[in-house]
Write an enzyme that holds these catalytic residues in place. Structure first.
Site, PDB file in Angstrom:
ATOM      1  N   LYS A  71       0.815  -1.222   0.000  1.00 30.12           N
ATOM      2  CA  LYS A  71       0.000   0.000   0.000  1.00 30.12           C
ATOM      3  C   LYS A  71       0.850   1.273   0.000  1.00 30.12           C
ATOM      4  O   LYS A  71       0.432   2.295  -0.531  1.00 30.12           O
ATOM      5  CB  LYS A  71      -0.925   0.018   1.222  1.00 30.12           C
ATOM      6  CG  LYS A  71      -2.145  -0.865   1.080  1.00 30.12           C
ATOM      7  CD  LYS A  71      -3.027  -0.712   2.300  1.00 30.12           C
ATOM      8  CE  LYS A  71      -4.380  -1.343   2.089  1.00 30.12           C
ATOM      9  NZ  LYS A  71      -5.300  -1.090   3.191  1.00 30.12           N
ATOM     10  N   ASN A  92      -4.956   2.109  -1.940  1.00 32.04           N
ATOM     11  CA  ASN A  92      -5.525   0.751  -1.967  1.00 32.04           C
ATOM     12  C   ASN A  92      -6.257   0.468  -3.278  1.00 32.04           C
ATOM     13  O   ASN A  92      -6.750  -0.629  -3.485  1.00 32.04           O
ATOM     14  CB  ASN A  92      -6.461   0.507  -0.770  1.00 32.04           C
ATOM     15  CG  ASN A  92      -7.758   1.268  -0.892  1.00 32.04           C
ATOM     16  OD1 ASN A  92      -7.860   2.231  -1.646  1.00 32.04           O
ATOM     17  ND2 ASN A  92      -8.764   0.836  -0.156  1.00 32.04           N
ATOM     18  N   ASP A 107     -10.033   3.532   1.835  1.00 35.61           N
ATOM     19  CA  ASP A 107     -10.227   2.875   3.142  1.00 35.61           C
ATOM     20  C   ASP A 107     -11.124   3.697   4.079  1.00 35.61           C
ATOM     21  O   ASP A 107     -12.073   3.162   4.664  1.00 35.61           O
ATOM     22  CB  ASP A 107      -8.883   2.609   3.825  1.00 35.61           C
ATOM     23  CG  ASP A 107      -8.258   1.303   3.348  1.00 35.61           C
ATOM     24  OD1 ASP A 107      -8.998   0.442   2.838  1.00 35.61           O
ATOM     25  OD2 ASP A 107      -7.033   1.151   3.489  1.00 35.61           O
ATOM     26  N   GLY A 132      -5.543   2.178  18.013  1.00 38.72           N
ATOM     27  CA  GLY A 132      -4.645   1.821  16.915  1.00 38.72           C
ATOM     28  C   GLY A 132      -4.125   3.085  16.256  1.00 38.72           C
ATOM     29  O   GLY A 132      -4.807   4.121  16.261  1.00 38.72           O
ATOM     30  N   GLY A 135      -1.941   2.015   9.585  1.00 34.06           N
ATOM     31  CA  GLY A 135      -2.420   2.528   8.306  1.00 34.06           C
ATOM     32  C   GLY A 135      -3.922   2.748   8.254  1.00 34.06           C
ATOM     33  O   GLY A 135      -4.395   3.785   7.770  1.00 34.06           O
ATOM     34  N   ARG A 157      -0.806   1.228  21.762  1.00 36.96           N
ATOM     35  CA  ARG A 157       0.197   0.580  22.616  1.00 36.96           C
ATOM     36  C   ARG A 157       1.506   1.388  22.573  1.00 36.96           C
ATOM     37  O   ARG A 157       2.054   1.741  23.599  1.00 36.96           O
ATOM     38  CB  ARG A 157       0.438  -0.851  22.109  1.00 36.96           C
ATOM     39  CG  ARG A 157       1.578  -1.569  22.770  1.00 36.96           C
ATOM     40  CD  ARG A 157       1.760  -2.954  22.198  1.00 36.96           C
ATOM     41  NE  ARG A 157       2.041  -2.953  20.763  1.00 36.96           N
ATOM     42  CZ  ARG A 157       2.279  -4.022  20.042  1.00 36.96           C
ATOM     43  NH1 ARG A 157       2.221  -5.219  20.600  1.00 36.96           N
ATOM     44  NH2 ARG A 157       2.545  -3.941  18.749  1.00 36.96           N
ATOM     45  N   LYS A 161       3.916   6.281  18.216  1.00 38.52           N
ATOM     46  CA  LYS A 161       3.202   6.164  16.926  1.00 38.52           C
ATOM     47  C   LYS A 161       1.910   6.971  16.959  1.00 38.52           C
ATOM     48  O   LYS A 161       1.517   7.577  15.968  1.00 38.52           O
ATOM     49  CB  LYS A 161       2.905   4.697  16.606  1.00 38.52           C
ATOM     50  CG  LYS A 161       4.119   3.942  16.147  1.00 38.52           C
ATOM     51  CD  LYS A 161       3.712   2.666  15.431  1.00 38.52           C
ATOM     52  CE  LYS A 161       4.874   1.718  15.302  1.00 38.52           C
ATOM     53  NZ  LYS A 161       4.459   0.323  15.142  1.00 38.52           N
ATOM     54  N   TYR A 231     -12.804  -8.448  10.343  1.00 42.07           N
ATOM     55  CA  TYR A 231     -13.950  -9.156   9.736  1.00 42.07           C
ATOM     56  C   TYR A 231     -13.841 -10.666   9.891  1.00 42.07           C
ATOM     57  O   TYR A 231     -14.749 -11.395   9.519  1.00 42.07           O
ATOM     58  CB  TYR A 231     -14.131  -8.764   8.256  1.00 42.07           C
ATOM     59  CG  TYR A 231     -12.877  -8.850   7.428  1.00 42.07           C
ATOM     60  CD1 TYR A 231     -12.450 -10.047   6.875  1.00 42.07           C
ATOM     61  CD2 TYR A 231     -12.104  -7.716   7.212  1.00 42.07           C
ATOM     62  CE1 TYR A 231     -11.300 -10.112   6.118  1.00 42.07           C
ATOM     63  CE2 TYR A 231     -10.954  -7.768   6.452  1.00 42.07           C
ATOM     64  CZ  TYR A 231     -10.559  -8.970   5.912  1.00 42.07           C
ATOM     65  OH  TYR A 231      -9.404  -9.021   5.175  1.00 42.07           O
ATOM     66  N   GLY A 252     -15.930  -5.335  10.649  1.00 45.42           N
ATOM     67  CA  GLY A 252     -15.109  -4.917   9.518  1.00 45.42           C
ATOM     68  C   GLY A 252     -15.619  -5.406   8.172  1.00 45.42           C
ATOM     69  O   GLY A 252     -15.143  -4.947   7.127  1.00 45.42           O
TER      70      GLY A 252
HETATM   71  P1  NDP Z   1      -1.078  -1.813  11.092  1.00 42.22           P
HETATM   72  O1  NDP Z   1      -0.089  -2.924  11.168  1.00 42.22           O
HETATM   73  O2  NDP Z   1      -0.767  -0.624  10.260  1.00 42.22           O
HETATM   74  O3  NDP Z   1      -1.411  -1.312  12.603  1.00 42.22           O
HETATM   75  C1  NDP Z   1      -1.649  -2.249  13.609  1.00 42.22           C
HETATM   76  C2  NDP Z   1      -2.125  -1.565  14.881  1.00 42.22           C
HETATM   77  O4  NDP Z   1      -2.457  -2.599  15.832  1.00 42.22           O
HETATM   78  C3  NDP Z   1      -1.079  -0.681  15.563  1.00 42.22           C
HETATM   79  O5  NDP Z   1      -1.703   0.411  16.162  1.00 42.22           O
HETATM   80  C4  NDP Z   1      -0.466  -1.619  16.615  1.00 42.22           C
HETATM   81  O6  NDP Z   1       0.053  -0.947  17.741  1.00 42.22           O
HETATM   82  C5  NDP Z   1      -1.715  -2.391  17.038  1.00 42.22           C
HETATM   83  N1  NDP Z   1      -1.339  -3.697  17.613  1.00 42.22           N
HETATM   84  C6  NDP Z   1      -0.901  -4.792  16.947  1.00 42.22           C
HETATM   85  N2  NDP Z   1      -0.653  -5.792  17.836  1.00 42.22           N
HETATM   86  C7  NDP Z   1      -0.932  -5.306  19.071  1.00 42.22           C
HETATM   87  C8  NDP Z   1      -0.873  -5.853  20.389  1.00 42.22           C
HETATM   88  N3  NDP Z   1      -0.477  -7.116  20.597  1.00 42.22           N
HETATM   89  N4  NDP Z   1      -1.248  -5.072  21.432  1.00 42.22           N
HETATM   90  C9  NDP Z   1      -1.667  -3.792  21.229  1.00 42.22           C
HETATM   91  N5  NDP Z   1      -1.734  -3.210  20.001  1.00 42.22           N
HETATM   92  C10 NDP Z   1      -1.374  -3.963  18.936  1.00 42.22           C
HETATM   93  O7  NDP Z   1      -2.451  -2.512  10.625  1.00 42.22           O
HETATM   94  P2  NDP Z   1      -3.683  -1.885   9.829  1.00 42.22           P
HETATM   95  O8  NDP Z   1      -3.972  -0.532  10.331  1.00 42.22           O
HETATM   96  O9  NDP Z   1      -3.477  -2.073   8.385  1.00 42.22           O
HETATM   97  O10 NDP Z   1      -4.854  -2.910  10.234  1.00 42.22           O
HETATM   98  C11 NDP Z   1      -5.395  -2.925  11.547  1.00 42.22           C
HETATM   99  C12 NDP Z   1      -6.587  -3.881  11.592  1.00 42.22           C
HETATM  100  O11 NDP Z   1      -7.592  -3.441  10.687  1.00 42.22           O
HETATM  101  C13 NDP Z   1      -6.249  -5.310  11.163  1.00 42.22           C
HETATM  102  O12 NDP Z   1      -6.974  -6.193  11.988  1.00 42.22           O
HETATM  103  C14 NDP Z   1      -6.772  -5.408   9.741  1.00 42.22           C
HETATM  104  O13 NDP Z   1      -7.157  -6.706   9.389  1.00 42.22           O
HETATM  105  C15 NDP Z   1      -7.993  -4.497   9.830  1.00 42.22           C
HETATM  106  N6  NDP Z   1      -8.353  -3.924   8.538  1.00 42.22           N
HETATM  107  C16 NDP Z   1      -9.631  -4.121   8.077  1.00 42.22           C
HETATM  108  C17 NDP Z   1     -10.043  -3.582   6.900  1.00 42.22           C
HETATM  109  C18 NDP Z   1     -11.447  -3.821   6.434  1.00 42.22           C
HETATM  110  O14 NDP Z   1     -11.745  -3.546   5.247  1.00 42.22           O
HETATM  111  N7  NDP Z   1     -12.327  -4.286   7.284  1.00 42.22           N
HETATM  112  C19 NDP Z   1      -9.130  -2.768   6.056  1.00 42.22           C
HETATM  113  C20 NDP Z   1      -7.826  -2.576   6.642  1.00 42.22           C
HETATM  114  C21 NDP Z   1      -7.452  -3.156   7.830  1.00 42.22           C
HETATM  115  P3  NDP Z   1       1.592  -0.501  17.795  1.00 42.22           P
HETATM  116  O15 NDP Z   1       1.668   0.820  17.072  1.00 42.22           O
HETATM  117  O16 NDP Z   1       1.875  -0.379  19.241  1.00 42.22           O
HETATM  118  O17 NDP Z   1       2.401  -1.579  17.132  1.00 42.22           O
END
Ligand code: NDP
Length: 286
Positions: A71, A92, A107, A132, A135, A157, A161, A231, A252
């Site tokens: 992306k 996207n 998105d 969160g 992205g 977390r 960020k 989702y 989702g």
């Molecule tokens: P990113 O990898 O860009 O961001 C992930 C986020 O999750 C960060 O804020 C990260 O925190 C947090 N995170 C991950 N693991 C943990 C943990 N163990 N404890 C606490 N925080 C955690 O992912 P995306 O933004 O691309 O996607 C996020 C979610 O959205 C995913 O589940 C994805 O499947 C879903 N999604 C759904 C879409 C849809 O169409 N329904 C489209 C796009 C995404 P940190 O900064 O601390 O690492």
């Protein structure tokens, strides 16, 4: 689906693509609308990105969606990037417009489309908490601020960020934007005071469906709206808290349908009913 000499090509570019629902969703809608397109997975490796885009143009692809991990890295290889995608630093959806690859980001708008189509929730003047800072949080926060929410709390977390995201958003928007660590003792107050709470982390997603971004839901009221970007599964522990108290909530799958609905219009210049995308996804996941 009848594929013939006039069938036009669409796809999703990413790696891995084994779990993608997009081909099933788009092909189902094409079939029902009787538009002559086929949507396929385009599985490429990172060092192939530039050559792949040239090849897809030569093969006369009309457009494609972009997913993990391209992306952001695809940006330098596009001919044009629309203003919002440029601001987000991520695309996207890529469309062939007069032999030029033009990048969009649907998105945030897809998130909103689902909220508008599946609920009565109006985002204007609401207070929003987003958990969160990745992205998808960035795309959604940008769209919600554009839609004139009153204020935003970014909960993450890694606080650095969250700070980075808040600072970027503040260069474009004037609303109040706060950041909080996910372990902040005053988190419940912010959550209680908001109208819309979004899970934009992967916590709760298969195969970690036993995890949840929050431990404490004592703040929750029937008037809160909970939106989970996950989702798979459709019913996460996060959404289950809303379900238990009778608060409105959305999974989702809605956002997935919403971004597909918008991409389809970019690709085909045809507006298809949102419900077709939603139903195709329900079929795919059942
Ligand atoms: P990113 O990898 O860009 O961001 C992930 C986020 O999750 C960060 O804020 C990260 O925190 C947090 N995170 C991950 N693991 C943990 C943990 N163990 N404890 C606490 N925080 C955690 O992912 P995306 O933004 O691309 O996607 C996020 C979610 O959205 C995913 O589940 C994805 O499947 C879903 N999604 C759904 C879409 C849809 O169409 N329904 C489209 C796009 C995404 P940190 O900064 O601390 O690492």
């Amino acid at each position: 689906m009848k594929v013939n000499g006039s069938t036009q090509l669409l796809g999703i570019l990413g790696n891995p693509l084994s779990h993608t629902a997009s081909p099933a969703m788009h092909n189902s809608v094409c079939q029902q609308l009787k538009v002559n397109y086929i949507y396929v997975p385009i599985h490429i490796t990172n060092d192939d990105l530039e050559n792949s885009l040239t090849s897809l143009k030569r093969l006369n692809y009309k457009g494609f969606n972009v997913t993990i991990p391209y992306k952001e890295s695809i940006l330098p290889f596009l001919d044009k990037i629309d203003t919002k995608a440029k601001r987000l630093g991520a695309v996207n959806t890529v469309v062939n417009e007069n032999d030029q690859w033009v990048g969009y980001n649907t998105d945030g708008q897809g998130f909103l489309e689902a909220l508008e189509k599946e609920s009565n929730f109006q985002v204007e003047n609401t207070r929003v908490c987003i958990i969160g800072a990745g992205g998808s949080a960035r795309a959604i926060a940008d769209t919600l601020l554009e839609e004139k929410i009153e204020s935003l709390v970014i909960i993450n977390r890694t606080i650095e960020k969250a700070r980075l995201l808040a600072d970027t958003l503040k260069t474009n928007f004037t609303q109040r934007i706060e950041i909080k660590s996910i372990t902040d003792p005053s988190l419940s107050m912010s959550l209680n005071d908001s109208h819309l709470i979004i899970n934009a982390t992967s916590l709760g997603m298969y195969p970690n469906q036993h995890t949840c971004p929050l431990n404490d839901f004592s703040w929750i009221k029937k008037t809160h709206f909970l939106y989970d970007l996950i989702y798979n599964p459709e019913e996460t522990l996060f959404l289950n808290e809303a379900y238990k108290i009778g608060a409105p909530h959305l999974s989702g799958t809605g956002m997935l349908a919403g971004q597909g609905y918008l991409a389809f219009e970019y690709f085909t210049q045809t507006k298809a009913p949102y419900e077709l995308f939603r139903a195709a996804l329900e079929d795919f996941f059942s």
